[in-house]
Scaffold this active site. Structure first.
Site, PDB file in Angstrom:
ATOM      1  CG  ASN A  63      33.945  31.293  57.664  1.00 17.18           C
ATOM      2  OD1 ASN A  63      34.714  32.073  57.113  1.00 17.18           O
ATOM      3  ND2 ASN A  63      32.669  31.190  57.325  1.00 17.18           N
ATOM      4  N   GLY A  64      36.424  33.171  59.185  1.00 19.77           N
ATOM      5  CA  GLY A  64      36.408  34.578  59.601  1.00 19.77           C
ATOM      6  C   GLY A  64      37.829  35.078  59.790  1.00 19.77           C
TER       7      GLY A  64
ATOM      8  CD1 TRP B  22      38.981  31.419  48.895  1.00 14.18           C
ATOM      9  CD2 TRP B  22      39.084  33.177  50.276  1.00 14.18           C
ATOM     10  NE1 TRP B  22      39.105  32.554  48.130  1.00 14.18           N
ATOM     11  CE2 TRP B  22      39.184  33.644  48.946  1.00 14.18           C
ATOM     12  CE3 TRP B  22      39.141  34.110  51.317  1.00 14.18           C
ATOM     13  CZ2 TRP B  22      39.324  34.987  48.629  1.00 14.18           C
ATOM     14  CZ3 TRP B  22      39.277  35.450  51.004  1.00 14.18           C
ATOM     15  CH2 TRP B  22      39.372  35.875  49.671  1.00 14.18           C
TER      16      TRP B  22
ATOM     17  CE  LYS C  32      29.318  36.673  36.676  1.00 12.10           C
ATOM     18  NZ  LYS C  32      28.399  37.373  37.517  1.00 12.10           N
TER      19      LYS C  32
ATOM     20  CB  CYS D 173      36.535  29.066  55.845  1.00 10.86           C
ATOM     21  SG  CYS D 173      38.045  29.987  55.625  1.00 10.86           S
TER      22      CYS D 173
ATOM     23  CG  HIS E 108      35.322  61.258  27.172  1.00 11.28           C
ATOM     24  ND1 HIS E 108      35.477  62.565  26.769  1.00 11.28           N
ATOM     25  CD2 HIS E 108      34.028  60.946  26.941  1.00 11.28           C
ATOM     26  CE1 HIS E 108      34.311  63.027  26.340  1.00 11.28           C
ATOM     27  NE2 HIS E 108      33.417  62.058  26.432  1.00 11.28           N
TER      28      HIS E 108
ATOM     29  CE  LYS F 206      27.309  31.822  44.841  1.00 11.14           C
ATOM     30  NZ  LYS F 206      27.235  32.596  43.587  1.00 11.14           N
TER      31      LYS F 206
ATOM     32  NE  ARG G 163      31.022  28.132  52.952  1.00  8.08           N
ATOM     33  CZ  ARG G 163      30.087  28.724  53.683  1.00  8.08           C
ATOM     34  NH1 ARG G 163      28.831  28.393  53.523  1.00  8.08           N
ATOM     35  NH2 ARG G 163      30.395  29.636  54.564  1.00  8.08           N
TER      36      ARG G 163
ATOM     37  CD  GLU H 293      27.187  40.414  36.312  1.00  3.67           C
ATOM     38  OE1 GLU H 293      27.915  41.068  37.075  1.00  3.67           O
ATOM     39  OE2 GLU H 293      26.892  39.235  36.511  1.00  3.67           O
TER      40      GLU H 293
ATOM     41  CD  GLU I 262      32.833  36.207  38.592  1.00  2.00           C
ATOM     42  OE1 GLU I 262      33.165  36.214  39.779  1.00  2.00           O
ATOM     43  OE2 GLU I 262      31.685  36.501  38.220  1.00  2.00           O
TER      44      GLU I 262
HETATM   45  C1  F6R Z   1      30.452  37.662  40.784  1.00  2.00           C
HETATM   46  C2  F6R Z   1      30.033  37.403  42.138  1.00  2.00           C
HETATM   47  C3  F6R Z   1      30.445  38.360  43.205  1.00  2.00           C
HETATM   48  C4  F6R Z   1      29.304  38.597  44.208  1.00  2.00           C
HETATM   49  C5  F6R Z   1      29.790  39.460  45.372  1.00  2.00           C
HETATM   50  C6  F6R Z   1      28.676  39.790  46.339  1.00  2.00           C
HETATM   51  O1  F6R Z   1      29.973  36.710  39.903  1.00  2.00           O
HETATM   52  O2  F6R Z   1      29.369  36.445  42.417  1.00  2.00           O
HETATM   53  O3  F6R Z   1      30.892  39.553  42.662  1.00  2.00           O
HETATM   54  O4  F6R Z   1      28.246  39.196  43.537  1.00  2.00           O
HETATM   55  O5  F6R Z   1      30.804  38.781  46.063  1.00  2.00           O
HETATM   56  O6  F6R Z   1      28.131  38.654  46.918  1.00  2.00           O
HETATM   57  P1  F6R Z   1      26.710  38.670  47.584  1.00  2.00           P
HETATM   58  O7  F6R Z   1      25.726  38.950  46.525  1.00  2.00           O
HETATM   59  O8  F6R Z   1      26.541  37.293  48.175  1.00  2.00           O
HETATM   60  O9  F6R Z   1      26.731  39.738  48.633  1.00  2.00           O
END
Ligand code: F6R
Length: 607
Positions: free
Chosen positions: A98-99, A74, A483, A2, A502, A602, A27, A479, A486
């Site tokens: 927010n929260g 959000w 990527k 949010c 395995h 974000k 965000r 990773e 997502e």
């Molecule tokens: C994936 C991504 C998320 C963040 C995760 C942690 O591309 O961006 O998996 O890495 O939400 O966020 P931070 O680094 O802000 O604690």
């Protein structure tokens, strides 16, 4: 997650509120709304979906007034529909939040028992009713807020507007960030300095438990005990242009291409180039006495931590425990006094990571944090702050923050080893030299952008994709899979290449592309054997390796992606580029929303 903005202005605010929301779109959100104060009324407009829907709503029915609050939501409690969108309001009070208010059910029951009815399914609406109840009893807004805040359990940043006080807003924070901005005859509230960047650079950061009353020209802050406190306005340095795409089609693409620059920038503050030495910030503890590291992070930052585990163990010979932050506290970890707890986070606000940090502090751990937002909660609460200098990361999928985290962690591992007497001057100089090669190697990796774009169509139709890697490249496989899933919504999994036989090898058929990360070097032969096991079962492989590796093993692959030849230490940084670009181009080919993928936020400020 949010986004909040509030303005006590000297000219109409609706457009500027929406503009502020646009700056927070990155965000992640699924509905939005504004509320202004006009002619003794609270004027509320809300819409589900993208901000354009709110803009259309405001074209149908405007929101005049020079004071107002706005929000991108959000969804946590209640579906992302208009009735759950913020601001929530009674006739006298409107607020955005927010929260999460964890005790909202009990508060709602209490309010319902008094005959109050609720129009949304949100936790937030209870707060607006609690404040309204105080106002109806004759309290001033300040008293009402002061009485209600201690009743809220959980995390919140709030911006509150009062129908009968059109030149004032109240903000409050606990667990979720909120800043105050000072303009020319105007005052602002915002989730972050970037949201306010076009309005002002003069920002005061509220501390945990603070609440603030703003008018056109005053901002009176009180702490959790109600004492008036000073929170200095400082130049935030947040430039409005930092959140523009420039010539790039997407923020994610821009951020992938910024990596050589920001990694170089980050390395500059951790390496003394002339003397070929690592140089970390002053520490008020003796790092050579640390005999154990606990690493905690989420998502991509967690994968940076997984790579770092290899480095800490290899160079500094110190055992490393690593956990997802959301799991960490619940497994009751053993944390002997004096251990180093290291948190990695782009935003510095991720609720799970922050909660883990506070838990470790209570357990007597030394707290270090690798963080990209220097004003964030984690940055402020760490004993040792290790900033990444990636600049604002707007694309929801983390890219440049990841490679900058790796750069800092590699320098930290080397420093640790030096302090423990495990690296000679020559070995340290060699590590520094390899790290300094990283920006040029990242550039060389980016040169293959067109080749990767040209092969994205091979992956785009797949329903499932597997990524394989070994050693420090295994976290890169994880990773890469993250990527891809997502931003392109293709199911993907990363495996340690030796683990395939395995179980996961049962998944192999010609419809499941397998991306193999295998730089030539000590682990190459073993990884290639695993790759051949896949090919022998009809699997279609994309091999990411250097010229030598491709010459040796690329022949029967569906495609190859060539990387520069790099030292194993920096391979995880360099091999991040092709996995990022592959996910990016597949998402573009599929036409998904690259910068704001569905359901994602974000900065995840709820546990
Ligand atoms: C994936 C991504 C998320 C963040 C995760 C942690 O591309 O961006 O998996 O890495 O939400 O966020 P931070 O680094 O802000 O604690």
């Amino acid at each position: 997650m949010c986004g909040i903005i509030g303005i006590v202005g000297n000219r109409p605010v609706a457009d500027r509120l929406v503009d502020g929301l646009k700056r927070m779109e990155y965000r992640g959100y699924d509905s939005a709304g504004v509320c202004t104060l006009h002619d003794g009324e609270l004027v509320r407009r809300r819409a589900e979906g993208k901000l354009n829907n709110l803009v259309e709503e405001l074209e149908r029915a405007d929101a005049p007034g020079t004071t107002g609050i706005a929000h991108t939501r959000w969804a946590t409690h209640g579906a992302p529909v208009t009735k759950n969108a913020h601001p929530h309001a009674t006739p006298a009070v409107a607020l955005v939040h927010n929260g999460i208010i964890e005790n909202f059910k009990e508060l709602r029951d209490e309010l319902r028992a008094e005959g109050r009815s609720f129009e949304s399914e949100t936790d937030t609406e209870t707060v607006v009713h609690l404040i309204s109840r105080e106002i109806e009893k004759g309290s001033l807004p300040q008293e009402a807020v002061k009485n209600v805040l201690p009743r809220l359990r959980g995390a919140f940043a709030l911006a509150i507007a009062f129908r009968d006080y059109p030149d004032m807003l109240i903000g409050a924070r606990l667990g979720s960030p909120l800043v105050v901005g000072q303009g020319e005859g105007e005052m602002y509230l915002g989730s972050d300095a970037l949201a306010l960047a076009p309005l002002t650079q003069q920002i005061a950061y509220l501390e945990e438990g603070d609440w603030v009353v703003i008018t056109n020209d005053t901002a009176i802050v009180r702490d959790v005990e109600g004492n008036e406190v000073e929170r200095e306005f400082r130049n935030s340095g947040a430039s409005a242009s930092a959140i523009e795409k420039g010539n790039y089609r997407h923020f994610m693409q821009k951020e992938i291409f910024e990596q050589p620059t920001v990694v170089a920038q980050t390395l500059r503050s951790y390496l003394r180039q002339g003397e070929q030495q690592v140089a970390l910030p002053q520490m008020d503890f003796d790092i050579s006495e640390i005999d154990r590291i606990t690493l905690v992070a989420c998502g991509t930052s967690y994968y940076a931590g997984l790579v770092a585990k290899y480095w800490f163990e290899q160079f500094a010979r110190v055992p490393v425990d690593i956990d997802f932050a959301s799991e960490f506290r619940y497994r009751e970890p053993v944390l002997p006094k004096g251990g180093l707890a290291l948190f990695i986070s782009q935003s510095g606000e991720t609720a799970d990571t922050l909660a883990a940090l506070r838990h470790c502090r209570e357990q007597g751990q030394v707290i270090a944090a690798v963080v990209n937002v220097p004003t964030s909660s984690m940055a402020r609460e760490a004993d040792l702050l290790l900033p990444t200098h990636a600049g604002p990361e707007i694309g929801v999928a983390s890219t440049k923050a990841f490679t900058c985290q790796l750069a800092v962690l590699a320098a930290l591992a080397a420093h640790f080893a030096v302090k423990k007497g495990l690296l000679t001057r020559e070995e340290e100089a060699e590590i520094v030299e390899h790290l300094l090669e990283a920006p040029a190697c990242l550039n060389a990796a980016l040169d293959h952008d067109d080749d990767i774009a040209a092969m994205a169509h091979l992956i785009a139709p797949a329903r499932d994709v597997l990524y394989l890697g070994r050693g420090a490249d295994f976290p890169l496989a994880l990773e890469g899979a993250l990527k891809l899933k997502e931003i392109s919504y293709i199911h993907a999994e990363g495996y340690a290449s030796g683990e395939m036989k395995h179980g996961p090898i049962a998944l192999i058929d010609e419809d499941v592309p397998v991306i193999v990360l295998a730089p030539s070097g000590p682990l190459f032969e073993k990884t290639v054997s695993n790759m051949q096991e896949v090919q022998a079962r009809g699997g279609k492989v994309v091999l990411i390796s250097d010229a030598e590796g491709i010459a040796e093993a690329g022949e029967d692959c569906m495609a190859t992606i060539q990387m520069p030849k790099v030292h194993p230490l920096i391979a995880p940084l360099v091999y991040a580029v092709p996995v990022q670009l592959l996910a990016y181009h597949v998402a573009v080919a599929k036409g998904t929303d690259v910068d704001q993928p569905r359901n994602l936020a974000k900065s995840v400020t709820v546990e």
